[in-house]
Write an enzyme that holds these catalytic residues in place. Structure first.
Site, PDB file in Angstrom:
ATOM      1  N   LYS A  10      -7.947  27.743  -1.757  1.00 50.65           N
ATOM      2  CA  LYS A  10      -8.019  27.823  -3.223  1.00 50.65           C
ATOM      3  C   LYS A  10      -8.891  29.010  -3.670  1.00 50.65           C
ATOM      4  CE  LYS A  10      -7.582  22.807  -3.837  1.00 50.65           C
ATOM      5  NZ  LYS A  10      -8.244  21.646  -4.441  1.00 50.65           N
ATOM      6  N   TYR A  50       0.961  20.382  -8.782  1.00 44.72           N
ATOM      7  CA  TYR A  50       0.107  19.200  -9.011  1.00 44.72           C
ATOM      8  C   TYR A  50       0.795  18.187  -9.938  1.00 44.72           C
ATOM      9  CZ  TYR A  50      -4.027  21.222  -6.702  1.00 44.72           C
ATOM     10  OH  TYR A  50      -4.924  21.714  -5.778  1.00 44.72           O
ATOM     11  N   PHE A  58      -8.607  14.682 -15.103  1.00 45.52           N
ATOM     12  CA  PHE A  58      -9.159  15.925 -14.563  1.00 45.52           C
ATOM     13  C   PHE A  58      -8.123  17.043 -14.478  1.00 45.52           C
ATOM     14  CE2 PHE A  58      -7.889  13.320 -10.887  1.00 45.52           C
ATOM     15  CZ  PHE A  58      -7.084  14.195 -10.184  1.00 45.52           C
ATOM     16  N   ARG A  86      -5.090  17.540   7.924  1.00 42.16           N
ATOM     17  CA  ARG A  86      -5.963  16.772   7.008  1.00 42.16           C
ATOM     18  C   ARG A  86      -7.302  16.451   7.669  1.00 42.16           C
ATOM     19  NH1 ARG A  86      -4.683  15.807   1.470  1.00 42.16           N
ATOM     20  NH2 ARG A  86      -5.437  13.676   1.639  1.00 42.16           N
ATOM     21  N   THR A  92     -11.181  14.665   0.309  1.00 42.51           N
ATOM     22  CA  THR A  92     -11.123  15.475  -0.922  1.00 42.51           C
ATOM     23  C   THR A  92     -12.485  15.821  -1.504  1.00 42.51           C
ATOM     24  OG1 THR A  92      -9.008  14.445  -1.447  1.00 42.51           O
ATOM     25  CG2 THR A  92     -10.143  15.505  -3.266  1.00 42.51           C
ATOM     26  N   ARG A 103     -14.143  21.169   4.510  1.00 42.99           N
ATOM     27  CA  ARG A 103     -14.851  20.804   3.265  1.00 42.99           C
ATOM     28  C   ARG A 103     -16.281  20.362   3.564  1.00 42.99           C
ATOM     29  NH1 ARG A 103      -9.584  17.590   0.969  1.00 42.99           N
ATOM     30  NH2 ARG A 103      -8.689  19.258  -0.290  1.00 42.99           N
ATOM     31  N   ASN A 123     -13.179  22.451  -3.770  1.00 39.98           N
ATOM     32  CA  ASN A 123     -13.207  21.991  -2.373  1.00 39.98           C
ATOM     33  C   ASN A 123     -12.474  22.906  -1.392  1.00 39.98           C
ATOM     34  OD1 ASN A 123     -10.652  21.403  -3.253  1.00 39.98           O
ATOM     35  ND2 ASN A 123     -10.755  19.197  -2.905  1.00 39.98           N
ATOM     36  N   HIS A 126      -6.481  23.116  -0.171  1.00 40.92           N
ATOM     37  CA  HIS A 126      -5.556  21.996  -0.404  1.00 40.92           C
ATOM     38  C   HIS A 126      -4.706  21.827   0.857  1.00 40.92           C
ATOM     39  CE1 HIS A 126      -2.436  19.483  -2.190  1.00 40.92           C
ATOM     40  NE2 HIS A 126      -1.586  20.254  -1.526  1.00 40.92           N
ATOM     41  N   GLU A 137       6.064  20.464  -0.885  1.00 39.83           N
ATOM     42  CA  GLU A 137       5.202  21.618  -1.163  1.00 39.83           C
ATOM     43  C   GLU A 137       5.689  22.875  -0.433  1.00 39.83           C
ATOM     44  OE1 GLU A 137       1.243  19.027  -2.309  1.00 39.83           O
ATOM     45  OE2 GLU A 137       1.247  20.049  -0.398  1.00 39.83           O
TER      46      GLU A 137
HETATM   47  P1  CMP Z   1      -6.489  18.768  -3.761  1.00 36.56           P
HETATM   48  O1  CMP Z   1      -6.470  18.322  -2.343  1.00 36.56           O
HETATM   49  O2  CMP Z   1      -6.019  20.149  -4.051  1.00 36.56           O
HETATM   50  O3  CMP Z   1      -5.625  17.728  -4.637  1.00 36.56           O
HETATM   51  C1  CMP Z   1      -5.862  17.501  -5.999  1.00 36.56           C
HETATM   52  C2  CMP Z   1      -7.138  18.143  -6.467  1.00 36.56           C
HETATM   53  O4  CMP Z   1      -7.661  17.609  -7.673  1.00 36.56           O
HETATM   54  C3  CMP Z   1      -8.228  17.884  -5.430  1.00 36.56           C
HETATM   55  O5  CMP Z   1      -7.993  18.636  -4.280  1.00 36.56           O
HETATM   56  C4  CMP Z   1      -9.474  18.232  -6.235  1.00 36.56           C
HETATM   57  O6  CMP Z   1      -9.685  19.620  -6.317  1.00 36.56           O
HETATM   58  C5  CMP Z   1      -9.086  17.713  -7.643  1.00 36.56           C
HETATM   59  N1  CMP Z   1      -9.586  16.370  -7.971  1.00 36.56           N
HETATM   60  C6  CMP Z   1      -9.209  15.204  -7.430  1.00 36.56           C
HETATM   61  N2  CMP Z   1      -9.850  14.163  -8.033  1.00 36.56           N
HETATM   62  C7  CMP Z   1     -10.651  14.714  -8.984  1.00 36.56           C
HETATM   63  C8  CMP Z   1     -11.552  14.179  -9.954  1.00 36.56           C
HETATM   64  N3  CMP Z   1     -11.759  12.875 -10.091  1.00 36.56           N
HETATM   65  N4  CMP Z   1     -12.227  15.027 -10.753  1.00 36.56           N
HETATM   66  C9  CMP Z   1     -11.999  16.362 -10.664  1.00 36.56           C
HETATM   67  N5  CMP Z   1     -11.145  16.929  -9.773  1.00 36.56           N
HETATM   68  C10 CMP Z   1     -10.476  16.119  -8.939  1.00 36.56           C
END
Ligand code: CMP
Length: 159
Positions: A10, A50, A58, A86, A92, A103, A123, A126, A137
């Site tokens: 990212k 997404y 969010f 993963r 996450t 991460r 983070n 993805h 994807e």
């Molecule tokens: P990713 O694995 O890219 O998938 C969805 C993304 O949403 C996740 O990583 C985070 O960057 C973001 N995300 C998920 N949950 C939350 C949350 N509760 N608040 C803010 N960002 C979130």
């Protein structure tokens, strides 16, 4: 079982110059990068990638974040690649990710901090959550002709 999965470094990972370190994590485990490109996604594309999160509180912060700079998109191939990728990436929320994961080693943010400030959990990376998501994807991000077939030395010994 040989699988393909989707990964994107990212904007925070790209801007922190972590591209090489992240790719190394996959290569050192013997996973194979079969497609890779740098892409600056727009808001329409964010909504497609997404789509599962569009109605979540969010989402606005997540979209602002993912369009804020270029990302490095990859297709990774290997035995049980979806699950192993993963594992290498970690959970996450960085504050909960184990040391040794991407991460857990390169990020520290909490969900509470992100939500209080109205932005996405930052983070680094993805990775597709399951096989179905991986297929969706990969199809969204790559044309078939951008995905390559070649042999690594690991295949000679392990596949
Ligand atoms: P990713 O694995 O890219 O998938 C969805 C993304 O949403 C996740 O990583 C985070 O960057 C973001 N995300 C998920 N949950 C939350 C949350 N509760 N608040 C803010 N960002 C979130």
């Amino acid at each position: 079982m040989i699988e393909q999965t989707f990964v994107a470094i990212k904007p925070d990972g790209v801007e922190r110059a972590l591209i090489g370190k992240v790719i190394e994590r996959f290569e050192q485990r013997g996973l194979k990068i079969v497609a890779m490109k740098m892409v600056w996604v727009d808001r329409d594309f964010s909504k497609k990638h997404y789509s599962a999160h569009i109605n979540k509180p969010f989402y606005k912060g997540l979209e602002d974040f993912i369009v804020s700079g270029p990302v490095v998109a990859m297709v990774i191939e290997g035995v049980n690649a979806v699950e192993y990728t993963r594992k290498i990436v970690g959970v996450t929320i960085p504050s909960e990710a184990s040391p040794g994961t991407i991460r857990g080693d390169f990020a520290h943010q909490t969900m509470q901090h992100a939500d209080e400030h109205g932005h996405a959990v930052v983070n680094i990376i993805h990775a597709s959550g399951n096989k179905e998501e991986a297929k969706k994807e990969i199809d969204l991000w790559f044309d078939a002709k951008e995905i390559h077939s070649y042999k690594t030395v690991h295949e000679k010994h392990t596949f």
